[in-house]
Design an enzyme around this catalytic site. Structure first.
Site, PDB file in Angstrom:
ATOM      1  N   ARG A 163      32.809  51.632  54.671  1.00 22.84           N
ATOM      2  CA  ARG A 163      33.234  52.355  55.885  1.00 22.84           C
ATOM      3  C   ARG A 163      34.676  52.019  56.229  1.00 22.84           C
ATOM      4  O   ARG A 163      35.477  52.883  56.586  1.00 22.84           O
ATOM      5  CB  ARG A 163      32.339  51.968  57.063  1.00 22.84           C
ATOM      6  N   TYR A 197      29.333  51.643  44.529  1.00 21.64           N
ATOM      7  CA  TYR A 197      28.937  52.699  45.456  1.00 21.64           C
ATOM      8  C   TYR A 197      29.515  54.050  45.051  1.00 21.64           C
ATOM      9  O   TYR A 197      30.600  54.121  44.460  1.00 21.64           O
ATOM     10  CB  TYR A 197      29.452  52.398  46.877  1.00 21.64           C
ATOM     11  N   ASP A 240      23.706  50.089  55.562  1.00 24.22           N
ATOM     12  CA  ASP A 240      23.632  50.795  56.838  1.00 24.22           C
ATOM     13  C   ASP A 240      22.505  51.822  56.793  1.00 24.22           C
ATOM     14  O   ASP A 240      22.132  52.305  55.712  1.00 24.22           O
ATOM     15  CB  ASP A 240      24.952  51.510  57.132  1.00 24.22           C
ATOM     16  N   ASP A 258      32.135  55.776  60.474  1.00 21.02           N
ATOM     17  CA  ASP A 258      31.384  56.748  59.677  1.00 21.02           C
ATOM     18  C   ASP A 258      31.033  57.941  60.551  1.00 21.02           C
ATOM     19  O   ASP A 258      31.298  57.961  61.761  1.00 21.02           O
ATOM     20  CB  ASP A 258      30.132  56.128  59.034  1.00 21.02           C
TER      21      ASP A 258
END
Length: 300
Positions: free
Chosen positions: A172, A67, A39, A81
């Protein structure tokens, strides 16, 4: 420009396509692709494939991701988000024990509902295109796996997680689902990918550094060999003479090569130790069959 892969440390505010376009312009090369969309708000490891390296995109042996994710409890948005439109806000008084229990419930195989703001296609149209027009459609949950979720920090409302997951997992949505589990909602506030296709931030170069190398005519220094993508596979070395047959599409008997016909993929090298491509030790035929060739003198 040699074929291969450049591990880019994607900056915030860029789409993955933006990065590909930047690299294409810097290197003046048409064939450029990437693995694992990030993203715009996310940063971190984005493997970018150059030239014939793009042929590796659909056969990567390592597709798991890692992540570092920050989330905030007590809020939900339409994008899941912090960049989205706020849908709800409510008090978040969550104990560390309750938060840990909620997080741990997502470790393992899960069915995850893809977010509306995603590139998943339904009826031939990307979900984010439908969402931007104010629409919504029914989505089918998809199987994903979270191998581990470690809590790095938690203060009652803000948290930082280290997440190891399978391809196709939406962080997310993980944040959103943790918030739903706790009954207070949650959004992702920051995301950095720390591993993709076997690459880590130590393997990466920034767009600014790549641009500087390109200006000096030294961009090739940033290109990693394609074989790095397949370093987890077992290696098969071909004797002189057989390597040429292999490159011409001839199936080679596994017994003649002294390798098992076990159905596994293998990284194939010629007699000089040069990487040729990826083959399959086919069980049915008992032969080594070429899957993708990367040598310039091989058939394409």
């Amino acid at each position: 420009m040699r074929d291969g892969v450049i591990a880019i440390d994607k900056p915030e505010g860029f789409t993955s396509f933006d990065v590909v376009a930047k690299v294409r312009g810097m290197l003046h090369i048409r064939r450029v692709g990437h693995a694992g969309t990030l993203d715009p708000m996310a940063t971190g490891v984005l493997p970018v494939f150059i030239g014939r390296g793009t042929k590796a995109c659909d056969i990567l042996p390592v597709q798991d991701k890692r992540y570092t994710a920050a989330l905030r409890l007590g809020i939900t948005t339409d994008t899941q988000d912090i960049t989205g439109t706020v849908l709800t806000e409510r008090p978040a008084a969550v104990s560390e024990a309750a938060f840990r229990e909620a997080v741990n419930s997502f470790v393992g195989e899960q069915l995850q509902l893809p977010p509306m703001y995603s590139a998943v296609k339904v009826g031939g149209k990307k979900l984010y295109e439908i969402a931007r027009q104010g629409g919504t459609v029914e989505r089918t949950p998809r199987p994903v796996t979270f191998y581990s979720i470690e809590i790095l920090r938690f203060d009652g409302r803000e948290a930082v997680l280290d997440v190891r997951c399978s391809k196709g997992s939406y962080i997310r949505t993980l944040a959103h689902d943790i918030g739903e589990k706790l009954g207070c909602g949650a959004v992702l506030t920051a995301l950095r990918r720390t591993e993709a296709a076997g690459f880590t931030p130590e393997d990466c170069i920034t767009l600014e550094s790549l641009a500087a190398l390109a200006e000096e005519g030294r961009a090739e220094e940033a290109v990693l060999p394609v074989e790095r993508l397949f370093r987890t596979l077992e290696k098969t070395g071909l004797p002189a003479g057989l390597d040429r047959l292999y490159q011409n599409g001839v199936r080679l008997e596994c017994c003649r090569l002294g390798i098992p016909a076990d159905g596994a993929e293998t990284a194939v090298y010629d007699a000089g130790g040069n990487f040729l491509g990826v083959g399959v030790r086919d069980t049915a035929s008992g032969c080594l069959i070429g899957r993708k060739l990367f040598r310039l003198d091989g058939p394409q």
